[in-house]
Design a protein around this motif. Structure first.
Motif, PDB file in Angstrom:
ATOM      1  N   UNK A 134       0.977  -1.280   0.131  1.00  0.00           N
ATOM      2  CA  UNK A 134      -0.103   0.019  -0.043  1.00  0.00           C
ATOM      3  C   UNK A 134       0.921   1.139  -0.082  1.00  0.00           C
ATOM      4  N   UNK A 135       0.626   2.387  -0.982  1.00  0.00           N
ATOM      5  CA  UNK A 135       1.479   3.412  -0.892  1.00  0.00           C
ATOM      6  C   UNK A 135       0.858   4.377   0.199  1.00  0.00           C
ATOM      7  N   UNK A 136       1.629   5.051   0.716  1.00  0.00           N
ATOM      8  CA  UNK A 136       1.408   6.274   1.988  1.00  0.00           C
ATOM      9  C   UNK A 136       1.316   7.655   1.123  1.00  0.00           C
ATOM     10  N   UNK A 137       1.850   7.961   0.097  1.00  0.00           N
ATOM     11  CA  UNK A 137       1.644   8.908  -0.762  1.00  0.00           C
ATOM     12  C   UNK A 137       1.508   8.892  -2.158  1.00  0.00           C
ATOM     13  N   UNK A 138       1.541   9.910  -2.753  1.00  0.00           N
ATOM     14  CA  UNK A 138       1.436   9.985  -4.273  1.00  0.00           C
ATOM     15  C   UNK A 138       2.847  10.773  -4.946  1.00  0.00           C
ATOM     16  N   UNK A 139       3.901  10.319  -5.519  1.00  0.00           N
ATOM     17  CA  UNK A 139       4.964  10.985  -6.025  1.00  0.00           C
ATOM     18  C   UNK A 139       5.903  11.820  -4.753  1.00  0.00           C
ATOM     19  N   UNK A 140       5.671  11.420  -3.616  1.00  0.00           N
ATOM     20  CA  UNK A 140       6.381  11.783  -2.498  1.00  0.00           C
ATOM     21  C   UNK A 140       5.967  13.191  -2.009  1.00  0.00           C
ATOM     22  N   UNK A 141       4.790  13.901  -2.848  1.00  0.00           N
ATOM     23  CA  UNK A 141       4.626  15.214  -2.598  1.00  0.00           C
ATOM     24  C   UNK A 141       3.119  15.342  -2.046  1.00  0.00           C
ATOM     25  N   UNK A 142       2.366  14.383  -2.578  1.00  0.00           N
ATOM     26  CA  UNK A 142       0.848  14.470  -2.400  1.00  0.00           C
ATOM     27  C   UNK A 142       0.429  13.545  -1.816  1.00  0.00           C
ATOM     28  N   UNK A 143      -0.525  13.752  -0.955  1.00  0.00           N
ATOM     29  CA  UNK A 143      -1.201  12.520  -0.050  1.00  0.00           C
ATOM     30  C   UNK A 143      -1.908  11.898  -1.142  1.00  0.00           C
ATOM     31  N   UNK A 144      -2.489  10.645  -0.819  1.00  0.00           N
ATOM     32  CA  UNK A 144      -3.371   9.748  -1.685  1.00  0.00           C
ATOM     33  C   UNK A 144      -4.600  10.468  -2.257  1.00  0.00           C
ATOM     34  N   UNK A 145      -5.328  11.183  -1.421  1.00  0.00           N
ATOM     35  CA  UNK A 145      -6.538  11.714  -1.970  1.00  0.00           C
ATOM     36  C   UNK A 145      -6.244  12.915  -3.068  1.00  0.00           C
ATOM     37  N   UNK A 146      -5.211  13.947  -2.908  1.00  0.00           N
ATOM     38  CA  UNK A 146      -4.789  14.730  -4.030  1.00  0.00           C
ATOM     39  C   UNK A 146      -4.006  13.936  -4.944  1.00  0.00           C
ATOM     40  N   UNK A 147      -3.257  12.858  -4.933  1.00  0.00           N
ATOM     41  CA  UNK A 147      -3.073  12.020  -6.187  1.00  0.00           C
ATOM     42  C   UNK A 147      -3.894  11.455  -6.730  1.00  0.00           C
ATOM     43  N   UNK A 148      -4.906  10.947  -6.106  1.00  0.00           N
ATOM     44  CA  UNK A 148      -6.102  10.429  -6.719  1.00  0.00           C
ATOM     45  C   UNK A 148      -6.908  11.503  -7.762  1.00  0.00           C
ATOM     46  N   UNK A 149      -7.046  12.466  -7.001  1.00  0.00           N
ATOM     47  CA  UNK A 149      -7.894  13.722  -7.790  1.00  0.00           C
ATOM     48  C   UNK A 149      -6.825  13.962  -9.033  1.00  0.00           C
ATOM     49  N   UNK A 150      -5.544  14.208  -9.024  1.00  0.00           N
ATOM     50  CA  UNK A 150      -4.933  14.365 -10.149  1.00  0.00           C
ATOM     51  C   UNK A 150      -4.873  13.385 -11.020  1.00  0.00           C
ATOM     52  N   UNK A 151      -5.104  12.191 -10.888  1.00  0.00           N
ATOM     53  CA  UNK A 151      -4.962  11.038 -11.768  1.00  0.00           C
ATOM     54  C   UNK A 151      -6.472  10.933 -12.292  1.00  0.00           C
ATOM     55  N   UNK A 152      -7.379  11.399 -11.731  1.00  0.00           N
ATOM     56  CA  UNK A 152      -8.872  11.718 -12.346  1.00  0.00           C
ATOM     57  C   UNK A 152      -8.812  12.486 -13.430  1.00  0.00           C
ATOM     58  N   UNK A 153      -8.197  13.673 -13.115  1.00  0.00           N
ATOM     59  CA  UNK A 153      -8.342  14.823 -13.854  1.00  0.00           C
ATOM     60  C   UNK A 153      -7.522  14.549 -15.337  1.00  0.00           C
TER      61      UNK A 153
END
Length: 250
Positions: free
Chosen positions: A14-33
């Protein structure tokens, strides 16, 4: 960044963050956009291709009708005159070319319409992913995860098939760059799936271990409540005894 957890008798990374900068929720929003923009662009291209498909089929049909009218004849010039001769060989070759073109057109129609339907479904799943990430609702995230897993399998198949077409390989400048680019794209896609899956687990994944942890937490809270209640009773009793008469101690 990575955490190995045991959930539902299965070991998952399980990942704890996204690209070492964003949290999982922010990363998921970026992926969705990103996926909404990419699938929308691809859907527009497919719709434009379908709009020109009718014109292509009409031209092919007209050419086949003209070939049927001229089938078996070809013209040879003798001075100022053109005399038509029968030739089964030429007619057979032209007929074979048109049959091949008709088959290719039929395959193109199936691929375009199938790709359009799949892209539209993927676009809806991406929109659902964005809504689930914003509202923190796990049930809206799961459709994109399933669609993305299917997309990875289809993508790998397309990469293997396109490897046999030199015209596509030449666009990348050779097999090495083609393989490197495709591998990087697939790994990036898999990383995005892992990030979204980790977010889905974070939003409220329920399994036996999480339920057990919740039960243990509830028992601890209940014990703390009893302890606090007992402490209050003890304080009240001490207060009563301190203000009582000598008979209370007998």
């Amino acid at each position: 960044m990575f955490t190995r957890t045991k959930k539902c008798n299965k070991i998952m990374i399980r990942l704890n963050n996204f690209l070492y900068v964003f949290n999982l929720r922010q990363g998921t929003i970026l992926i969705a956009v990103h996926q909404i923009a990419l699938s929308s662009f691809l859907l527009i291209i497919l719709l434009v291709g379908i709009s020109h498909l009718g014109e292509m089929l009409q031209l092919l049909d007209n050419d086949m009708k003209d070939d049927e009218e001229r089938r078996g004849f070809y013209g040879v010039g003798y001075g100022d005159q053109v005399i038509f001769h029968e030739s089964d060989v030429i007619s057979t070759k032209n007929h074979a070319r048109f049959v091949k073109a008709q088959h290719l057109a039929s395959v193109t129609v199936v691929i375009l319409y199938t790709s359009t339907i799949l892209t539209a479904i993927y676009l809806m799943c991406s929109i659902s992913l964005l809504y689930g990430a914003v509202k923190y609702k796990r049930e809206y995230v799961l459709p994109w995860i399933m669609a993305a897993c299917i997309a990875v399998v289809l993508l790998i198949n397309f990469i293997i098939v396109f490897d046999g077409y030199p015209c596509i390989i030449n666009l990348f400048g050779g097999h090495n760059i083609y393989h490197f680019g495709c591998t990087l794209f697939v790994l990036t896609f898999i990383y995005a799936i892992c990030a979204v899956s980790s977010f889905a687990l974070e939003t409220g994944g329920r399994c036996h271990e999480s339920i057990t942890n919740n039960d243990e937490r509830g028992e601890r809270l209940l014990l703390l409540d009893h302890a606090a209640h007992s402490s209050l009773l003890s304080a009240a009793q001490l207060n009563k005894l301190s203000h009582g008469t000598r008979t209370h101690f007998v």
